[in-house]
Design a protein around this motif. Structure first.
Motif, PDB file in Angstrom:
ATOM      1  N   ARG A 153       8.532  -6.305   9.790  1.00  0.00           N
ATOM      2  CA  ARG A 153       8.694  -4.875   9.512  1.00  0.00           C
ATOM      3  C   ARG A 153       9.889  -4.362  10.317  1.00  0.00           C
ATOM      4  O   ARG A 153      10.010  -4.708  11.491  1.00  0.00           O
ATOM      5  N   MET A 204       0.834  -1.213   0.000  1.00  0.00           N
ATOM      6  CA  MET A 204       0.000   0.000   0.000  1.00  0.00           C
ATOM      7  C   MET A 204       0.864   1.258   0.000  1.00  0.00           C
ATOM      8  O   MET A 204       1.871   1.328   0.702  1.00  0.00           O
ATOM      9  N   ARG A 257       6.236   0.451   8.546  1.00  0.00           N
ATOM     10  CA  ARG A 257       5.048   0.100   7.747  1.00  0.00           C
ATOM     11  C   ARG A 257       5.065   0.717   6.354  1.00  0.00           C
ATOM     12  O   ARG A 257       4.112   0.576   5.602  1.00  0.00           O
ATOM     13  N   ALA A 261      -3.050  -6.814   7.945  1.00  0.00           N
ATOM     14  CA  ALA A 261      -1.917  -7.593   8.417  1.00  0.00           C
ATOM     15  C   ALA A 261      -1.978  -7.583   9.938  1.00  0.00           C
ATOM     16  O   ALA A 261      -2.430  -6.607  10.537  1.00  0.00           O
ATOM     17  N   TYR A 280      -6.828  -4.669   6.042  1.00  0.00           N
ATOM     18  CA  TYR A 280      -6.838  -4.051   4.711  1.00  0.00           C
ATOM     19  C   TYR A 280      -6.897  -5.123   3.640  1.00  0.00           C
ATOM     20  O   TYR A 280      -6.448  -6.263   3.851  1.00  0.00           O
ATOM     21  N   GLU A 283      -2.622   5.909   6.545  1.00  0.00           N
ATOM     22  CA  GLU A 283      -1.829   5.406   7.674  1.00  0.00           C
ATOM     23  C   GLU A 283      -1.248   6.550   8.508  1.00  0.00           C
ATOM     24  O   GLU A 283      -0.365   6.323   9.342  1.00  0.00           O
TER      25      GLU A 283
HETATM   26  N1  GLY Z   1       1.681  -0.791   5.820  1.00  0.00           N
HETATM   27  C1  GLY Z   1       0.964  -1.944   6.145  1.00  0.00           C
HETATM   28  C2  GLY Z   1       1.526  -2.782   7.217  1.00  0.00           C
HETATM   29  O1  GLY Z   1       2.607  -2.557   7.695  1.00  0.00           O
HETATM   30  O2  GLY Z   1       0.853  -3.708   7.583  1.00  0.00           O
END
Ligand code: GLY
Length: 375
Positions: A313, A45, A339, A270, A257, A51
């Motif tokens: 992440r 995304m 993210r 997620a 999402y 966000e």
């Molecule tokens: N930007 C989406 C996530 O980190 O889940």
């Protein structure tokens, strides 16, 4: 000997290597499994607006600069490689399931408006006009025309081709440590004991950056892994397109999402858990994602579950990346994108390439120095 060694061949490392090579710099990139970690798991995304978090103004400016840079970045990649870079400029619809979810969404929309971001509050009926397969119970939504998506796997494949065409050397080895001479980084050591010396080192190893050897403890960036589980579903022809836009939902207080791809894939994400470097997919994660996805998109039950996968992440204490000087001469950071890694790929590559070219971190990168953590 290359001019620059990049540690890590995720999207950030590959794009940075490509930018530098386009400037005529000799680049080597080291990674045992190029593009196979976080960049492979992500949903892709480009979501600076949806966000946005209260109080993250510097990050918002960087995110907005990068979403703006994506079309030219993708265009250049496509022209060089003849392959799609995976950018889909479809906009994003945030939806709320019940009225409590809608009051949260409204509060966020007020904040987004105050920041001058383009958002439009919709009734449940208007949200379903944009996405007819949404559940009839959806109470409302917010239309965000500027948030898009990238097929991250397509972007990785195209960047791998671009670096190959640009003469970048891809070394399929893990870097165990940075080699220093006094307070200057002069090269890297690989897991087979070989060394690669270079005039400049860029560490773009995502959540593994903080594990690199050879860097004094006090200079290591505070990057930690935050696990995210993601599902890939296949929409049968009869139900296509299940969605036209990226849909982000708040459903009974939970967030999910759904990112559609033109070929019929639907990416659902997620979870977010702090379990170190654990990438097992847990039943509870899959359950939570499917529970929330089917609440807002009932046809989810009819889709084939093709893949469940978990990635890490690279998170930092303030959720923003770490860019530029490291405290060791000739070692630059390009990590901690948390993210926003796919989103921040073009701007990170641009900032790092400019830093190598001029010796100075451009203004856009200055709020993201490691020094903000007292390094
Ligand atoms: N930007 C989406 C996530 O980190 O889940």
């Amino acid at each position: 000997m290359p001019d620059v060694v990049v540690i890590g061949a995720g999207l950030i490392g590959l794009a940075t290597a490509w930018r530098l090579a386009s400037d005529g710099v000799q680049v080597a990139v080291c990674d045992p499994t190029p593009g196979a970690q976080t960049s492979n798991v992500a949903a892709g995304m480009l979501a600076p607006v949806t966000e946005v978090e209260f109080g993250e103004d510097d990050l918002l400016a960087l995110n907005l600069a990068s979403v703006k840079a994506w079309p030219a970045f993708a265009g250049e990649l496509e022209e060089l490689t003849g392959q799609a870079a995976g950018l889909h400029q479809t906009g994003t619809l945030s939806v709320a399931y019940d009225v409590d979810d809608m009051s949260v969404l409204r509060r966020v929309a007020d904040y987004q408006s105050r920041l001058g971001l383009e958002v439009e509050v919709l009734s449940g009926r208007d949200a379903r006009r944009r996405e007819p397969m949404l559940a009839t119970g959806v109470s409302g939504g917010v239309w965000v025309p500027g948030d898009h998506s990238v097929d991250n796997r397509q972007a990785v494949a195209t960047l791998l081709r671009a670096v190959e065409l640009s003469g970048v050397e891809l070394i399929r080895r893990r870097v165990t440590r940075v080699i220093t001479s006094g307070a200057t980084a002069v090269g890297v050591q690989l897991d087979n004991g070989d060394t690669v010396h270079a005039g400049q080192i860029i560490a773009a190893a995502g959540p593994w950056t903080s594990q690199l050897g050879g860097i004094p403890e006090e200079l290591r960036p505070p990057v930690r892994p935050v696990k995210g589980e993601v599902l890939r579903l296949r929409v049968p022809e009869a139900y296509r397109p299940a969605l036209h836009h990226t849909v982000r939902a708040t459903a009974r207080g939970f967030s999910v999402y759904l990112v559609p791809r033109p070929g019929g894939e639907l990416v659902v994400g997620a979870t977010s858990t702090e379990l170190g470097y654990d990438t097992r997919v847990l039943a509870g994660g899959v359950f939570a994602l499917l529970r929330d996805a089917r609440t807002v998109l009932p046809v989810t039950d009819e889709l084939e579950l093709v893949e469940s996968i978990a990635g890490l992440r690279p998170a930092t204490p303030d959720n923003a990346p770490v860019l530029g000087p490291s405290g060791l001469d000739r070692l630059l950071w390009a990590t901690g994108h948390y993210r926003n890694g796919v989103l921040l790929t073009p701007v990170t590559a641009q900032v790092l390439a400019e830093t190598v070219r001029t010796g100075t971190l451009p203004d856009l990168g200055k709020p993201f120095l490691a020094a903000r953590f007292g390094h």
